[in-house]
Every structure is written in C-alpha cells, then in structure tokens.
Design an enzyme around this catalytic site. Structure first.
Site, PDB file in Angstrom:
ATOM      1  N   SER A  31       0.842  -1.200   0.000  1.00 11.91           N
ATOM      2  CA  SER A  31       0.000   0.000   0.000  1.00 11.91           C
ATOM      3  C   SER A  31       0.877   1.251   0.000  1.00 11.91           C
ATOM      4  CB  SER A  31      -0.949  -0.022   1.211  1.00 11.91           C
ATOM      5  OG  SER A  31      -0.193  -0.247   2.380  1.00 11.91           O
ATOM      6  N   LEU A  34       5.606   3.710  -3.698  1.00 11.15           N
ATOM      7  CA  LEU A  34       6.242   3.197  -4.912  1.00 11.15           C
ATOM      8  C   LEU A  34       5.276   2.297  -5.693  1.00 11.15           C
ATOM      9  CD1 LEU A  34       8.935   2.739  -6.536  1.00 11.15           C
ATOM     10  CD2 LEU A  34       9.081   0.619  -5.262  1.00 11.15           C
ATOM     11  N   ARG A  63       1.189  -4.105   6.169  1.00  8.62           N
ATOM     12  CA  ARG A  63       0.725  -4.190   7.560  1.00  8.62           C
ATOM     13  C   ARG A  63      -0.741  -3.810   7.665  1.00  8.62           C
ATOM     14  NH1 ARG A  63       6.313  -1.967   9.761  1.00  8.62           N
ATOM     15  NH2 ARG A  63       5.886  -0.642   7.990  1.00  8.62           N
ATOM     16  N   HIS A 202      16.340   2.473 -11.356  1.00 10.28           N
ATOM     17  CA  HIS A 202      15.373   2.645 -12.455  1.00 10.28           C
ATOM     18  C   HIS A 202      15.958   3.421 -13.636  1.00 10.28           C
ATOM     19  CE1 HIS A 202      14.521   6.672 -10.764  1.00 10.28           C
ATOM     20  NE2 HIS A 202      13.946   6.952 -11.910  1.00 10.28           N
ATOM     21  N   LYS A 206      15.598   3.202 -18.340  1.00  7.93           N
ATOM     22  CA  LYS A 206      15.192   4.264 -19.264  1.00  7.93           C
ATOM     23  C   LYS A 206      15.742   3.954 -20.654  1.00  7.93           C
ATOM     24  CE  LYS A 206      15.128   7.940 -15.767  1.00  7.93           C
ATOM     25  NZ  LYS A 206      13.762   8.445 -15.682  1.00  7.93           N
ATOM     26  N   GLU A 240      16.564  18.422 -11.412  1.00  8.29           N
ATOM     27  CA  GLU A 240      15.122  18.269 -11.186  1.00  8.29           C
ATOM     28  C   GLU A 240      14.536  19.603 -10.748  1.00  8.29           C
ATOM     29  OE1 GLU A 240      13.865  14.438  -9.221  1.00  8.29           O
ATOM     30  OE2 GLU A 240      15.780  14.781  -8.263  1.00  8.29           O
ATOM     31  N   ASP A 259      21.021   9.482  -2.598  1.00 12.69           N
ATOM     32  CA  ASP A 259      19.767   9.291  -3.327  1.00 12.69           C
ATOM     33  C   ASP A 259      19.978   9.224  -4.842  1.00 12.69           C
ATOM     34  OD1 ASP A 259      16.856   9.219  -3.441  1.00 12.69           O
ATOM     35  OD2 ASP A 259      16.948  11.264  -4.222  1.00 12.69           O
ATOM     36  N   HIS A 264      22.201   6.475  -9.694  1.00 11.13           N
ATOM     37  CA  HIS A 264      21.899   6.920 -11.060  1.00 11.13           C
ATOM     38  C   HIS A 264      23.089   7.608 -11.752  1.00 11.13           C
ATOM     39  CE1 HIS A 264      18.062   5.974  -9.497  1.00 11.13           C
ATOM     40  NE2 HIS A 264      17.697   7.158  -9.081  1.00 11.13           N
TER      41      HIS A 264
HETATM   42  C1  BG6 Z   1      14.725   8.552  -7.459  1.00  9.90           C
HETATM   43  C2  BG6 Z   1      15.080   9.486  -6.331  1.00  9.90           C
HETATM   44  O1  BG6 Z   1      15.571   7.432  -7.452  1.00  9.90           O
HETATM   45  O2  BG6 Z   1      14.872   9.236  -8.695  1.00  9.90           O
HETATM   46  C3  BG6 Z   1      14.234  10.749  -6.379  1.00  9.90           C
HETATM   47  O3  BG6 Z   1      14.871   8.820  -5.101  1.00  9.90           O
HETATM   48  C4  BG6 Z   1      14.309  11.403  -7.739  1.00  9.90           C
HETATM   49  O4  BG6 Z   1      14.644  11.674  -5.371  1.00  9.90           O
HETATM   50  C5  BG6 Z   1      14.023  10.383  -8.829  1.00  9.90           C
HETATM   51  O5  BG6 Z   1      13.352  12.445  -7.785  1.00  9.90           O
HETATM   52  C6  BG6 Z   1      14.281  10.978 -10.196  1.00  9.90           C
HETATM   53  O6  BG6 Z   1      13.866  10.046 -11.158  1.00  9.90           O
HETATM   54  P1  BG6 Z   1      13.411  10.511 -12.597  1.00  9.90           P
HETATM   55  O7  BG6 Z   1      13.133   9.237 -13.309  1.00  9.90           O
HETATM   56  O8  BG6 Z   1      12.194  11.387 -12.395  1.00  9.90           O
HETATM   57  O9  BG6 Z   1      14.547  11.287 -13.157  1.00  9.90           O
END
Ligand code: BG6
Length: 513
Positions: A31, A34, A63, A202, A206, A240, A259, A264
C-alpha cells in the site's frame, strides 16, 4: 545557432518484444508510495500490451488490514491517477489478478500464509512458474523480510529449478554506506544466490540510458574518438525542478549523494565510459561496469573541497511560483544539513580516460528538469582561419539527452552562406519522439519484464553497489564530521558560485541547465 533536422529512417532489426512467462509476484509494501505510483501502473500497461502472461498473479502484502477488494480499489485509483485517465485497455481484467495478505513482516506466520496462497493460486497451472518477491518497503525492513523468506523456505533454495525461477527484487537505496551494503548483501546471500537477486536502479530501465550502449557499440564512427586523445571533458547532469515533496522522512536522512549520485549518476558514468563488453549478456556488461567503477580515482579527504561541492536549496521560484527553502519543507529538520545538490569532478585512471575530467552534478529545485550527458571534444589544434579572427572556435559537443527531450544532438562548426569565410555552430538534432512518434515507455515496464524473463543485464550486481559506496565513503565521512551547512542556492536558479568554481578553476564552464 542554426538547427538542422536530419532525415532518419529506421529499419526494424532484432526488434522482438519480450513477453513474460507465467509468474507470481509477491510485493511487500503493497500500500506504499512506490507501488501506487510506479509498479501497478507499469504492470497494468504491460498487461494491456499483451506482454504479461495470462497466468500472472500479484499478491500484495502490507501491515494494513485490507481485503482483496479493497486492495483492488486502491490499485484502480492508483492506475487511473498515474495514467491521468488515459489507461490503456480495460483495467478490470488486470485487477482480477491482484490479491492481498496482511501481517507483520517479522512474523513467520505471514510467510506461511503467503506460501499457502501461492499454492492455492498455482493449482491447475504449470509447474516451475517464476516467483518474484519484490521489496518495496523502507530499506530497514529488507533484512527482516529476506530472513523470513529464507526461514519459510520461500527463497527457492530447495531444488535447482526453483532456485532459477525464484527472484528477489530490491529497490534502492541499497544500504546507506559501504558497511550497510556489505551487510545487506551478506544477509541476502544466506538465502538467495546472486543470479536470483535483481537490484533496481530505475535509470537503467530508461530507453535513452540503454541507448548509450547501442550508440557506442553498435556504431563504428564514435568508438575511435571516444578517448582522451579526442575528448576534452564529459558532463553528466540530472537536474530536477521537484523539491523533496512528501518524502522528507526518507530524504532528510539520505541526501542527494546517496539518493542520486551513488546510483543513477555513477551508473550513467559507467555506461558512457566503460570498455566494450564481450556481449550484451548480463555478466559481461556488469563486469565492465564494475571494472570502470574500480578505475575511478579515489577521492582524498584532504582534497575533497576541490572535487566535491554540496548545496541545499533555499526559497525561490519554480515556473513562476514561489517555493519554500528545503529547511522549511514539511517534516524537514529546520536545521537540516542534508544536501539537495552535489557537483563533483572525477577522473577515471585508465588508458582510455587518463586526465579527462568527468563533471557530474545533480540537484533538486533547479531551473528545469534536464538529464543529459554532454561529451565535449577537443578544440582544433590550430585554426587555419585565425587571420579572419576565427582563432578560438567552440569545440564540437555531442549530447545524449536522457530526459525530458529524449534524443541526441551534435553541435559542430559549418560554413554559413555569405561572405567567403563565415562560420556558425550548427545543431544536428535527433528527437526520439519525432522519429518514433511514441512516448518513452516507463523504466519500470522494462525492468519488470526483464526480471520476469530472468535477464539481469539492467540490474546492479553486489560488487557494483559495493564499489560505488566505497568510492563515496571519503565524502560521506568528511561531511558527517563537518558541522558546517551545505551552501544555499536559490530554488529555480541555474547554478551557484561554489559549483561554478569547481569547473571554472579548470577553465571550463557548466552547460546551461
Ligand atoms: C529517485 C530518487 O531514485 O529518482 C528521487 O529517489 C528522484 O529523489 C528520482 O526524484 C528521479 O527520477 P526521474 O526518473 O524522475 O529522473
């Protein structure tokens, strides 16, 4: 600057879509945010494209006490919200595949119920279905869940076939430093073999990030110049406009280095700088990536400020709207020293890259969303046009644009029509959207499908994660011991002096955001 649009024809070679085999997916943290924002909508889209197997089941665990029906209703709303009303196909047949079990993650009884449910759902289906356990919970729960899966004999460690078919997906952040990552890897390895573990970053899902490998290794014209003899420097940017949003409880303990940078940013660096792998097989690609990470020159604590800069956003304007500074965000400690921006200069000590600087920067609340890798080539060694004042021509720049305007562009010098020697910079611009006419699939669709078919190429291996942490430990320890605050930058601004100094001291400048 002139824009020219190349004419592009595409020939479909080796373009078969992957379809998933029969599969049960158990999602812990069902729930949570993500699952609501990414997983459900991605699975529904794969389903609507006919790529998810008819025999797919998802068991959500959490939970919260929810019935199957209540979970399906939450899923319906999440899918409708995330696809902004434009859902592909009917949602109900997908929702019928969702089930829910509640319980406490440290209680073995929960795992026994999961096991019973899997047996019920699989009755009448073929054996050897793939089973995926997806950890979409806060990281402090990873170890507990893995131990319980193992104790309940759900990790597939009882015969070879079930080992191959049982997989564990672990979301980032994978640890918060080297020691915690090593510990987590060791807990996981007690119950799951490395071939069963899918650590998600992730960015690797892309399309445009995957294209870095195609661009470099499916063409012959770039590789000969992809080295210190021809390249002056490389800039990698993830900017961002978003702030911390509703994630302060996670982010304030984490910061941009953990983060974004450890995962990334360094992943994009490995793809742009690694040596050609023998093949596109998972371990061949991952071997080269780890090798590259190991070649990055270690950052020295006593010289850190010349190589790494951190910042935190203050108040400002984003898209004309006033936004508060980081410390005034809900649930952020008003004295927080957490960085929301990092810029760094790294060197890769190998034959290909010796002394080529890699400038990396990432930050929240910057002027615009922009992710790109810019490769700046060396200037011409001697200008034959010096006599007419053209003795300092701009270098050629190749930009791999990851998002939001996915594409590739190359800027180079060309003659303008007119007087005999008249030059200008041209941009040759390839845009995915205008050529392929489709929106880029969401990264999770690719990664979920790859996990179902058992392809680990786009997932990080234990040694890759540990090597990346190892590299950053000097920074984490120095910042931890230093009680000064990060530099403040204005939200919506496009740079700040300390980051500028990092690059300008080398007689270079950041690309505009
Ligand atoms: C996530 C981070 O891994 O990637 C976030 O935890 C960030 O803080 C996000 O905003 C950015 O991903 P994307 O795909 O929007 O560039």
């Amino acid at each position: 600057m002139q824009e020219i649009q190349p004419s592009v024809t595409t020939q479909e070679i080796a373009c078969e879509e992957i379809t998933a085999p029969p599969c049960d997916m158990v999602v812990f943290g069902a729930s949570g945010d993500l699952v609501r924002r990414k997983l459900l909508v991605s699975l529904q889209q794969i389903f609507a494209q006919g790529l998810l197997n008819e025999q797919f089941n998802l068991i959500g665990c959490g939970r919260k006490d929810l019935s199957d029906e209540q979970f399906r209703q939450i899923a319906r709303e999440a899918i409708e919200d995330e696809s902004e009303g434009a859902t592909t196909g009917s949602v109900q047949p997908f929702l019928n595949k969702l089930h829910y079990i509640s319980g406490s993650y440290d209680d073995l009884a929960l795992y026994r119920r999961i096991k019973g449910k899997l047996v019920d759902l699989d009755t009448g289906y073929q054996d050897n279905r793939c089973r995926i356990f997806y950890l979409a919970v806060p990281p402090f729960l990873y170890g507990t869940i893995v131990e319980q899966l193992g104790s309940a004999r759900l990790s597939g460690s009882y015969d070879d076939d079930s080992i191959r078919q049982t997989r564990l997906v672990v979301e980032k952040p994978f640890g918060k430093d080297l020691q915690s990552a090593v510990e987590l890897n060791s807990t996981i390895s007690r119950w799951f073999g490395e071939s069963q573990v899918y650590r998600i970053d992730h960015y690797l899902g892309k399309e445009t990030v995957q294209n870095i490998l195609m661009f470099r290794f499916a063409n012959t014209i770039f590789e000969p110049v992809w080295n210190r003899n021809h390249i002056d420097s490389i800039q990698i940017t993830i900017a961002e406009t978003l702030g911390v949003e509703h994630r302060a409880s996670y982010y304030d303990k984490t910061g941009a280095l953990r983060d974004m940078f450890q995962n990334h940013m360094l992943q994009m660096l490995t793809l742009v700088a690694m040596e050609p792998p023998v093949s596109f097989q998972a371990d061949h690609v991952r071997d080269e990536k780890v090798k590259l990470l190991r070649s990055i020159r270690p950052l020295q604590p006593d010289d850190l400020s010349r190589h790494v800069v951190r910042g935190q956003y203050g108040p400002g304007f984003i898209d004309g709207k006033r936004v508060v500074g980081y410390r005034a965000e809900p649930a952020v400690d008003p004295k927080s020293r957490t960085e929301t921006f990092v810029a760094a200069k790294l060197f890769v000590d190998n034959w290909r890259w010796k002394n080529v600087p890699f400038y990396l920067r990432t930050g929240k609340r910057l002027a615009r969303k922009n992710t790109e890798i810019a490769v700046t080539f060396k200037k011409v060694p001697h200008s034959m046009f010096a006599l007419v004042g053209l003795d300092d021509m701009p270098p050629d720049v190749l930009v791999l644009r990851i998002q939001p305007e996915e594409g590739i562009y190359l800027s180079f010098q060309a003659k303008r029509p007119g007087s005999k020697i008249c030059m200008g910079t041209l941009n040759m611009n390839f845009s995915y959207k205008s050529v392929f006419g489709v929106d880029m699939p969401n990264a999770y669709q690719r990664l979920l499908l790859d996990c179902m078919v058992g392809d680990q190429t786009l997932f990080t291996r234990f040694d890759g994660v540990e090597t990346a942490w190892q590299l950053l430990m000097a920074v984490l320890e120095t910042w931890q011991a230093d009680d000064s605050a990060p530099y403040e930058y204005t939200a919506g601004g496009s740079s700040f002096p300390e980051a500028d100094e990092l690059i300008e001291s080398d007689d270079r400048t950041w690309r505009p955001l």
